[in-house]
Design a protein around this motif. Structure first.
Motif, PDB file in Angstrom:
ATOM      1  N   GLU A   1       1.571   1.091 -12.167  1.00  0.00           N
ATOM      2  CA  GLU A   1       2.454   0.499 -11.152  1.00  0.00           C
ATOM      3  C   GLU A   1       1.739   0.440  -9.804  1.00  0.00           C
ATOM      4  N   SER A   2       0.972   1.481  -9.509  1.00  0.00           N
ATOM      5  CA  SER A   2       0.212   1.503  -8.259  1.00  0.00           C
ATOM      6  C   SER A   2      -0.796   0.363  -8.210  1.00  0.00           C
ATOM      7  N   LEU A   3      -1.465   0.117  -9.309  1.00  0.00           N
ATOM      8  CA  LEU A   3      -2.443  -0.981  -9.364  1.00  0.00           C
ATOM      9  C   LEU A   3      -1.781  -2.341  -9.210  1.00  0.00           C
ATOM     10  N   LYS A   4      -0.572  -2.477  -9.740  1.00  0.00           N
ATOM     11  CA  LYS A   4       0.151  -3.746  -9.589  1.00  0.00           C
ATOM     12  C   LYS A   4       0.574  -3.969  -8.140  1.00  0.00           C
ATOM     13  N   LEU A   5       0.979  -2.908  -7.465  1.00  0.00           N
ATOM     14  CA  LEU A   5       1.463  -3.044  -6.092  1.00  0.00           C
ATOM     15  C   LEU A   5       0.325  -3.299  -5.117  1.00  0.00           C
ATOM     16  N   ASN A   6      -0.754  -2.550  -5.231  1.00  0.00           N
ATOM     17  CA  ASN A   6      -1.921  -2.752  -4.383  1.00  0.00           C
ATOM     18  C   ASN A   6      -3.096  -2.014  -5.009  1.00  0.00           C
ATOM     19  N   PRO A   7      -4.081  -2.751  -5.512  1.00  0.00           N
ATOM     20  CA  PRO A   7      -5.217  -2.109  -6.169  1.00  0.00           C
ATOM     21  C   PRO A   7      -6.032  -1.193  -5.256  1.00  0.00           C
ATOM     22  N   PHE A   8      -5.887  -1.335  -3.947  1.00  0.00           N
ATOM     23  CA  PHE A   8      -6.658  -0.517  -3.025  1.00  0.00           C
ATOM     24  C   PHE A   8      -6.093   0.892  -2.877  1.00  0.00           C
ATOM     25  N   SER A   9      -4.887   1.147  -3.393  1.00  0.00           N
ATOM     26  CA  SER A   9      -4.302   2.474  -3.207  1.00  0.00           C
ATOM     27  C   SER A   9      -5.099   3.570  -3.902  1.00  0.00           C
TER      28      SER A   9
ATOM     29  N   LEU B   1       0.817  -1.212   0.000  1.00  0.00           N
ATOM     30  CA  LEU B   1       0.000   0.000   0.000  1.00  0.00           C
ATOM     31  C   LEU B   1       0.854   1.266   0.000  1.00  0.00           C
ATOM     32  N   THR B   2       1.897   1.299   0.808  1.00  0.00           N
ATOM     33  CA  THR B   2       2.759   2.483   0.847  1.00  0.00           C
ATOM     34  C   THR B   2       3.445   2.690  -0.497  1.00  0.00           C
TER      35      THR B   2
ATOM     36  N   GLY C   1       1.765   9.085  -6.292  1.00  0.00           N
ATOM     37  CA  GLY C   1       2.381  10.400  -6.129  1.00  0.00           C
ATOM     38  C   GLY C   1       3.331  10.746  -7.263  1.00  0.00           C
ATOM     39  N   LYS C   2       3.934   9.725  -7.856  1.00  0.00           N
ATOM     40  CA  LYS C   2       4.839   9.938  -8.987  1.00  0.00           C
ATOM     41  C   LYS C   2       4.092   9.919 -10.315  1.00  0.00           C
ATOM     42  N   GLY C   3       2.763   9.665 -10.262  1.00  0.00           N
ATOM     43  CA  GLY C   3       1.958   9.649 -11.481  1.00  0.00           C
ATOM     44  C   GLY C   3       1.916   8.318 -12.192  1.00  0.00           C
ATOM     45  N   ASN C   4       2.414   7.264 -11.583  1.00  0.00           N
ATOM     46  CA  ASN C   4       2.445   5.953 -12.212  1.00  0.00           C
ATOM     47  C   ASN C   4       1.268   5.112 -11.714  1.00  0.00           C
TER      48      ASN C   4
END
Length: 95
Positions: free
Chosen positions: A69-77, A55-56, A63-66
């Motif tokens: 990548e955010s969805l791959k790391l944790n879809p809840f973000s 999540l972090t 925050g970096k606009g990616n």
């Protein structure tokens, strides 16, 4: 009689919580004494990652606009960003 059952249940739950916390502390101390970061207990026990895993890093990717990548790391973000934004708006409006 009902109050006695409630007291017994409270005592059992309290002992269970203390026992689980002790296991958590021992788990972390064991790995940290070996110079390693402790893995997730849930992941080690079940093979399923905890819902907050990544999540972090996902929030940092947003925050970096990616977004991908955010969805791959944790879809809840992404929903979390919206929840935090609307909470901020509600607090800002009410004051």
């Amino acid at each position: 009689m009902e109050k006695t059952n409630t007291n017994h249940l409270f005592i059992v739950l309290k002992l269970l919580a203390i026992s689980l916390f002790a296991v958590y502390i021992i788990w972390n101390i064991t790995y940290l004494s070996l110079g390693q970061l402790p893995p997730s207990i849930l992941l080690s026990a079940t093979g399923v990652p905890a819902p907050t895993t990544g999540l972090t890093r996902g929030l940092m990717a947003i925050g970096k606009g990616n977004i991908t990548e955010s969805l791959k790391l944790n879809p809840f973000s992404i929903p979390l960003i919206f929840l935090l934004y609307f909470q901020f708006l509600l607090l800002h409006i009410s004051y």
